[in-house]
Motif scaffolding. Structure first.
Motif, PDB file in Angstrom:
ATOM      1  N   MET A  95      -5.708   4.545  -7.333  1.00  0.00           N
ATOM      2  CA  MET A  95      -6.477   3.306  -7.202  1.00  0.00           C
ATOM      3  C   MET A  95      -7.804   3.403  -7.941  1.00  0.00           C
ATOM      4  SD  MET A  95      -5.911   1.665  -3.421  1.00  0.00           S
ATOM      5  CE  MET A  95      -6.314   3.090  -2.445  1.00  0.00           C
ATOM      6  N   GLN A  96      -8.448   4.564  -7.880  1.00  0.00           N
ATOM      7  CA  GLN A  96      -9.728   4.733  -8.563  1.00  0.00           C
ATOM      8  C   GLN A  96      -9.566   4.738 -10.082  1.00  0.00           C
ATOM      9  OE1 GLN A  96     -11.386   8.300  -6.758  1.00  0.00           O
ATOM     10  NE2 GLN A  96     -13.030   7.033  -5.918  1.00  0.00           N
ATOM     11  N   ALA A  97      -8.442   5.228 -10.569  1.00  0.00           N
ATOM     12  CA  ALA A  97      -8.235   5.366 -12.008  1.00  0.00           C
ATOM     13  C   ALA A  97      -7.650   4.113 -12.664  1.00  0.00           C
ATOM     14  CB  ALA A  97      -7.314   6.559 -12.267  1.00  0.00           C
ATOM     15  N   MET A  98      -7.424   3.051 -11.908  1.00  0.00           N
ATOM     16  CA  MET A  98      -6.792   1.851 -12.462  1.00  0.00           C
ATOM     17  C   MET A  98      -7.727   1.118 -13.410  1.00  0.00           C
ATOM     18  SD  MET A  98      -4.880   0.101  -9.248  1.00  0.00           S
ATOM     19  CE  MET A  98      -3.544   0.884  -8.422  1.00  0.00           C
ATOM     20  N   ASN A  99      -7.151   0.614 -14.515  1.00  0.00           N
ATOM     21  CA  ASN A  99      -7.916  -0.264 -15.396  1.00  0.00           C
ATOM     22  C   ASN A  99      -7.796  -1.697 -14.869  1.00  0.00           C
ATOM     23  OD1 ASN A  99      -5.469  -1.361 -16.278  1.00  0.00           O
ATOM     24  ND2 ASN A  99      -5.356   0.035 -18.032  1.00  0.00           N
ATOM     25  N   LYS A 100      -8.373  -2.648 -15.577  1.00  0.00           N
ATOM     26  CA  LYS A 100      -8.418  -4.036 -15.093  1.00  0.00           C
ATOM     27  C   LYS A 100      -7.017  -4.638 -14.930  1.00  0.00           C
ATOM     28  CE  LYS A 100     -10.880  -7.518 -13.825  1.00  0.00           C
ATOM     29  NZ  LYS A 100     -11.554  -7.496 -12.546  1.00  0.00           N
ATOM     30  N   ASP A 101      -6.132  -4.396 -15.897  1.00  0.00           N
ATOM     31  CA  ASP A 101      -4.771  -4.937 -15.803  1.00  0.00           C
ATOM     32  C   ASP A 101      -4.017  -4.352 -14.615  1.00  0.00           C
ATOM     33  OD1 ASP A 101      -5.092  -6.562 -18.013  1.00  0.00           O
ATOM     34  OD2 ASP A 101      -4.316  -5.042 -19.405  1.00  0.00           O
ATOM     35  N   GLU A 102      -4.165  -3.048 -14.419  1.00  0.00           N
ATOM     36  CA  GLU A 102      -3.496  -2.403 -13.290  1.00  0.00           C
ATOM     37  C   GLU A 102      -4.064  -2.885 -11.960  1.00  0.00           C
ATOM     38  OE1 GLU A 102      -2.362   1.864 -15.373  1.00  0.00           O
ATOM     39  OE2 GLU A 102      -4.314   1.592 -14.439  1.00  0.00           O
ATOM     40  N   GLN A 103      -5.382  -3.151 -11.937  1.00  0.00           N
ATOM     41  CA  GLN A 103      -6.000  -3.694 -10.718  1.00  0.00           C
ATOM     42  C   GLN A 103      -5.435  -5.075 -10.393  1.00  0.00           C
ATOM     43  OE1 GLN A 103     -10.204  -3.703 -11.346  1.00  0.00           O
ATOM     44  NE2 GLN A 103     -10.432  -1.518 -10.978  1.00  0.00           N
ATOM     45  N   MET A 104      -5.235  -5.895 -11.421  1.00  0.00           N
ATOM     46  CA  MET A 104      -4.679  -7.234 -11.204  1.00  0.00           C
ATOM     47  C   MET A 104      -3.234  -7.160 -10.700  1.00  0.00           C
ATOM     48  SD  MET A 104      -7.106  -9.272 -11.689  1.00  0.00           S
ATOM     49  CE  MET A 104      -6.469 -10.893 -11.932  1.00  0.00           C
ATOM     50  N   GLN A 105      -2.452  -6.245 -11.254  1.00  0.00           N
ATOM     51  CA  GLN A 105      -1.079  -6.067 -10.783  1.00  0.00           C
ATOM     52  C   GLN A 105      -1.067  -5.554  -9.343  1.00  0.00           C
ATOM     53  OE1 GLN A 105       0.790  -3.452 -13.593  1.00  0.00           O
ATOM     54  NE2 GLN A 105       1.176  -5.086 -15.075  1.00  0.00           N
ATOM     55  N   PHE A 106      -1.960  -4.622  -9.066  1.00  0.00           N
ATOM     56  CA  PHE A 106      -2.060  -4.082  -7.709  1.00  0.00           C
ATOM     57  C   PHE A 106      -2.440  -5.189  -6.727  1.00  0.00           C
ATOM     58  CE2 PHE A 106      -4.600  -2.108  -4.317  1.00  0.00           C
ATOM     59  CZ  PHE A 106      -3.662  -1.225  -3.812  1.00  0.00           C
ATOM     60  N   LEU A 107      -3.406  -6.015  -7.123  1.00  0.00           N
ATOM     61  CA  LEU A 107      -3.836  -7.117  -6.258  1.00  0.00           C
ATOM     62  C   LEU A 107      -2.713  -8.121  -6.041  1.00  0.00           C
ATOM     63  CD1 LEU A 107      -6.217  -8.352  -4.727  1.00  0.00           C
ATOM     64  CD2 LEU A 107      -6.854  -9.518  -6.824  1.00  0.00           C
ATOM     65  N   ALA A 108      -1.942  -8.407  -7.085  1.00  0.00           N
ATOM     66  CA  ALA A 108      -0.828  -9.353  -6.953  1.00  0.00           C
ATOM     67  C   ALA A 108       0.250  -8.831  -6.010  1.00  0.00           C
ATOM     68  CB  ALA A 108      -0.232  -9.644  -8.324  1.00  0.00           C
ATOM     69  N   HIS A 109       0.505  -7.533  -6.069  1.00  0.00           N
ATOM     70  CA  HIS A 109       1.560  -6.959  -5.229  1.00  0.00           C
ATOM     71  C   HIS A 109       1.084  -6.606  -3.821  1.00  0.00           C
ATOM     72  CE1 HIS A 109       3.447  -6.150  -9.208  1.00  0.00           C
ATOM     73  NE2 HIS A 109       4.505  -6.559  -8.533  1.00  0.00           N
ATOM     74  N   HIS A 110      -0.159  -6.183  -3.681  1.00  0.00           N
ATOM     75  CA  HIS A 110      -0.603  -5.630  -2.403  1.00  0.00           C
ATOM     76  C   HIS A 110      -1.833  -6.316  -1.812  1.00  0.00           C
ATOM     77  CE1 HIS A 110       2.242  -2.422  -3.102  1.00  0.00           C
ATOM     78  NE2 HIS A 110       1.669  -2.144  -4.261  1.00  0.00           N
ATOM     79  N   GLY A 111      -2.225  -7.459  -2.334  1.00  0.00           N
ATOM     80  CA  GLY A 111      -3.421  -8.146  -1.830  1.00  0.00           C
ATOM     81  C   GLY A 111      -3.327  -8.504  -0.355  1.00  0.00           C
ATOM     82  N   LYS A 112      -2.172  -8.965   0.060  1.00  0.00           N
ATOM     83  CA  LYS A 112      -1.977  -9.335   1.461  1.00  0.00           C
ATOM     84  C   LYS A 112      -2.076  -8.103   2.366  1.00  0.00           C
ATOM     85  CE  LYS A 112       1.210 -11.972   4.330  1.00  0.00           C
ATOM     86  NZ  LYS A 112       2.464 -12.718   4.375  1.00  0.00           N
TER      87      LYS A 112
END
Length: 142
Positions: free
Chosen positions: A66-83
């Protein structure tokens, strides 16, 4: 003092004091002030720690990733795991026996009213501090 011991004491203090998250803000232009509702995340009880651990493990992402994620990976992470993130934060705000009932409602409010930056930062900095160190000490003493 050992660096590790200082980090542990700092995390203990943070868990006791809590982290405040702004839910809603209103700006009053006449008096140039802003009012709002803030919620505080604190150290959850053991039942909620178990719930949080299950949700965290269901995401399949480590803290280091999670700490090493770039902006695109953060957006994908948020889309999949935001809830799931919102539910984890809600479980640290609602710490009582009935938190399992009210946490989904608070998680929905957090998703739609709180700034995403606060949720992601709260998840990244607060959730990893909730650990099993005290629990393992109890197991060792048995």
């Amino acid at each position: 003092m050992d660096k590790r011991k200082i980090e542990l004491e700092a995390s203990e203090a943070l868990l006791d004091i809590g982290v405040s998250i702004p839910l809603i803000r209103w700006k009053i232009p006449i008096v140039n002030k802003s009012l709002g509702i803030r919620l505080t995340m604190r150290r959850p009880k053991l039942g909620n720690q178990i719930r949080i651990a299950r949700k965290y493990l269901s995401m399949g992402v480590t803290y280091g990733k999670m700490q090493a994620m770039n902006k695109d990976e953060q957006m994908q992470f948020l889309a999949h795991h935001g809830k799931t993130i919102a539910q984890m934060v809600a479980l640290t705000i609602l710490r009582g026996k009935l938190s399992g009932i009210f946490a989904p409602v608070l998680a929905w409010l957090l998703l739609w009213l709180a700034d995403d930056t606060f949720l992601l930062l709260a998840n990244l900095h607060f959730i990893p501090l909730i650990g099993t160190q005290h629990f393992t000490n109890i197991i060792k003493s048995c």
